[in-house]
Every structure is written in C-alpha cells, then in structure tokens.
Write an enzyme that holds these catalytic residues in place. Structure first.
Site, PDB file in Angstrom:
ATOM      1  N   GLU A   1       2.722  -7.658   8.554  1.00 56.25           N
ATOM      2  CA  GLU A   1       2.793  -6.201   8.752  1.00 56.25           C
ATOM      3  C   GLU A   1       3.774  -5.525   7.808  1.00 56.25           C
ATOM      4  O   GLU A   1       3.848  -4.304   7.745  1.00 56.25           O
ATOM      5  CB  GLU A   1       3.179  -5.871  10.201  1.00 56.25           C
ATOM      6  CG  GLU A   1       2.153  -6.300  11.224  1.00 56.25           C
ATOM      7  CD  GLU A   1       0.789  -5.633  11.020  1.00 56.25           C
ATOM      8  OE1 GLU A   1       0.736  -4.400  11.014  1.00 56.25           O
ATOM      9  OE2 GLU A   1      -0.202  -6.370  10.859  1.00 56.25           O
TER      10      GLU A   1
ATOM     11  N   PRO B   1       0.813  -1.221   0.000  1.00 59.92           N
ATOM     12  CA  PRO B   1       0.000   0.000   0.000  1.00 59.92           C
ATOM     13  C   PRO B   1       0.847   1.273   0.000  1.00 59.92           C
ATOM     14  O   PRO B   1       0.335   2.365  -0.220  1.00 59.92           O
ATOM     15  CB  PRO B   1      -0.836  -0.107   1.285  1.00 59.92           C
ATOM     16  CG  PRO B   1      -0.360  -1.299   2.019  1.00 59.92           C
ATOM     17  CD  PRO B   1       0.642  -2.030   1.202  1.00 59.92           C
TER      18      PRO B   1
ATOM     19  N   ARG C   1      -2.832  -7.669 -20.910  1.00 59.52           N
ATOM     20  CA  ARG C   1      -3.650  -7.128 -22.003  1.00 59.52           C
ATOM     21  C   ARG C   1      -2.834  -6.283 -22.970  1.00 59.52           C
ATOM     22  O   ARG C   1      -3.235  -6.071 -24.104  1.00 59.52           O
ATOM     23  CB  ARG C   1      -4.825  -6.324 -21.448  1.00 59.52           C
ATOM     24  CG  ARG C   1      -5.802  -7.176 -20.627  1.00 59.52           C
ATOM     25  CD  ARG C   1      -7.026  -6.419 -20.184  1.00 59.52           C
ATOM     26  NE  ARG C   1      -7.847  -6.034 -21.306  1.00 59.52           N
ATOM     27  CZ  ARG C   1      -7.890  -4.844 -21.854  1.00 59.52           C
ATOM     28  NH1 ARG C   1      -7.160  -3.874 -21.359  1.00 59.52           N
ATOM     29  NH2 ARG C   1      -8.657  -4.598 -22.876  1.00 59.52           N
TER      30      ARG C   1
ATOM     31  N   ASP D   1     -10.407   0.594 -25.166  1.00 59.95           N
ATOM     32  CA  ASP D   1     -10.530   0.549 -23.707  1.00 59.95           C
ATOM     33  C   ASP D   1     -10.879   1.884 -23.094  1.00 59.95           C
ATOM     34  O   ASP D   1     -10.459   2.918 -23.578  1.00 59.95           O
ATOM     35  CB  ASP D   1      -9.165   0.197 -23.080  1.00 59.95           C
ATOM     36  CG  ASP D   1      -8.909  -1.267 -23.053  1.00 59.95           C
ATOM     37  OD1 ASP D   1      -9.809  -2.022 -23.416  1.00 59.95           O
ATOM     38  OD2 ASP D   1      -7.793  -1.640 -22.664  1.00 59.95           O
TER      39      ASP D   1
HETATM   40  N1  ADE Z   1      -0.913  -5.061  -0.066  1.00 60.58           N
HETATM   41  C1  ADE Z   1      -1.799  -4.638   0.857  1.00 60.58           C
HETATM   42  N2  ADE Z   1      -2.557  -3.653   0.388  1.00 60.58           N
HETATM   43  C2  ADE Z   1      -2.151  -3.427  -0.902  1.00 60.58           C
HETATM   44  C3  ADE Z   1      -2.542  -2.529  -1.932  1.00 60.58           C
HETATM   45  N3  ADE Z   1      -3.516  -1.639  -1.754  1.00 60.58           N
HETATM   46  N4  ADE Z   1      -1.890  -2.586  -3.098  1.00 60.58           N
HETATM   47  C4  ADE Z   1      -0.890  -3.451  -3.295  1.00 60.58           C
HETATM   48  N5  ADE Z   1      -0.470  -4.328  -2.355  1.00 60.58           N
HETATM   49  C5  ADE Z   1      -1.094  -4.318  -1.180  1.00 60.58           C
END
Ligand code: ADE
Length: 242
Positions: free
Chosen positions: A110, A83, A147, A161
C-alpha cells in the site's frame, strides 16, 4: 531496488538494453530489498500505524541499502516509483540520462513508510493508473532513459523519435511493395529524398493533429520541411474535396 529481482534481471537480457550493457554503455544492477533486512524471516513490510487495509513497506531496509550503496558506489540520484509522482515523459528521460548514478526504488504493497522520503530525490509515476508494484515502472524508466545515453541507440533514430519535435512518427514500410493489393506509397519508391522528407513530415503532422492536438499546439517551431509539408497537406485536402 526491488523485492522481485528476477523480474528486472529478465529485462536486462533482451534487445537494445542487453547490447548496451554488454558494450558497457550502461550498467544495470539489481538489488534485493530482502538482503537488507536483519531478521530471520527477511520481512520487508508491516501493518500500518493507525490501521487500514494493506501493508506498508518498512523504512529500515531502504536506509540500510542506501548506506551500503553510498559506501560502495558513491552518492546516487534516488527515484521512487509511485502513482503519486510526477508523470514520466521523454523530457524527464533526457534529464535523468544526465544524472550518472541513479537508484530506482520499486514500491509495493500500500505504500512505503514516509520516512524513506528523506533519501528520495524524486517520485515518478509512469501514468494515471495503479500498478501492483513499481518494477514495471522502473523498467520503463530504465528503458526510456537508456535511449538517451550516448551510444545506446544511434543519434539519428533518437532525433527521429516521436515527441522529439513535438510530432508523432510517420508511417514506415518494408518489402514487399505489394501485399494483397495494398501498396507502399509511390513517393517512397522514387529515391527523391526531398520529396520523401516532405511526405513523411506531412504524415507526421496529419497524425499528430488528429490524434494528439495537445502536442501540435505545443510545437514551438516550424522549419522549412514543416512548411512544405503543410502546403502539401492543404493541396491534398483540396484535391480530395474536388
Ligand atoms: N506504482 C504503482 N503504480 C505506479 C505508476 N503508475 N507509476 C509508477 N509507479 C507505480
């Protein structure tokens, strides 16, 4: 690279991706991180130094995997799903589709021991939400990138697309012509392809302006069909206002 290889193996079995693999257009190989441990219990995580909640993925299995990969397949472009990464989009998918050998490391727990970053070229997030692991993100990336690999889907459908011209897709219809009084728009039945193109572009513009003004603002160029579509849109608005 994952601790849940079955999850990703399932993804390889369906639809466009399965066909692309069968035809040799792409190859997707799934590696189990536990195969790169050296202890009896195949442990891939440990407590964080400094304390705190959760577990941290150990670095050594990733390094062992990386060396194994380089010795057998050559030097890959390495992506870590997290994230904290840059947000994934179609532009990024096109970029990655040109890399050749790509390794995606799926994070869990984590986080991953920071020293793994030495082998990572890029961290990618698929959106501002937290998944329980990187596997779904890796599959999203493989799917969208594939793709853009020549021969996986036909060129026309990639060109059409959403996002390719900074516009969302127009609506589509198939048989029957009528369902409980709901009709297919007349213009689609005329066989007049110029008219149909303008109508489709008008619907694309309308949807984009209403739902994704950010995309519309970004749109770089307006071709002839765009201009006819905008005129059509204004005419439609005027007629409805009468
Ligand atoms: N791992 C946990 N959340 C994620 C996300 N939003 N994007 C990519 N990998 C992740």
């Amino acid at each position: 690279m994952t601790i849940f290889p079955d999850m990703v193996e399932a993804f390889k079995k369906y639809g466009v991706i399965a066909r692309a693999i069968a035809e040799g257009k792409i190859a997707v190989q799934v590696f189990n991180l536990r195969d790169f441990t050296t202890d009896k219990h195949r442990v891939v995580d440990d407590y964080p130094f400094g304390g705190g909640p959760g577990m941290v993925m150990k670095a050594e299995p990733f390094f062992r995997f990386y060396n194994f990969y380089r010795n057998n397949f050559g030097s890959p472009y390495v992506i870590l799903t997290s994230p904290q990464g840059e947000i994934f989009d179609n532009k990024k998918a096109i970029e990655i589709s040109k890399k050749g050998e790509v390794v995606i490391l799926c994070g869990r727990y984590e986080g991953i021991d920071e020293r793994v970053m030495d082998i990572v070229d890029e961290e990618i997030s698929i959106g501002d939400y937290v998944l329980t692991g990187g596997e779904l993100a890796a599959m999203v990336i493989v799917d969208a990138v594939s793709r853009f690999v020549p021969g996986v889907v036909d060129r026309e459908s990639v060109k059409n697309d959403s996002f390719m011209d900074d516009l969302l897709d127009h609506p589509v219809y198939t048989r029957p012509r009528e369902i409980g009084g709901k009709m297919v728009p007349e213009v689609l039945l005329t066989g007049n392809h110029e008219k149909i193109d303008v109508w489709r572009r008008k619907e694309s513009l309308k949807k984009t302006i209403l739902r994704r003004p950010d995309l519309f603002i970004k749109k770089q160029s307006f071709d002839k069909i765009d201009k006819f579509a905008i005129m059509e849109l204004v005419r439609e608005l005027m007629k409805n206002a009468e």
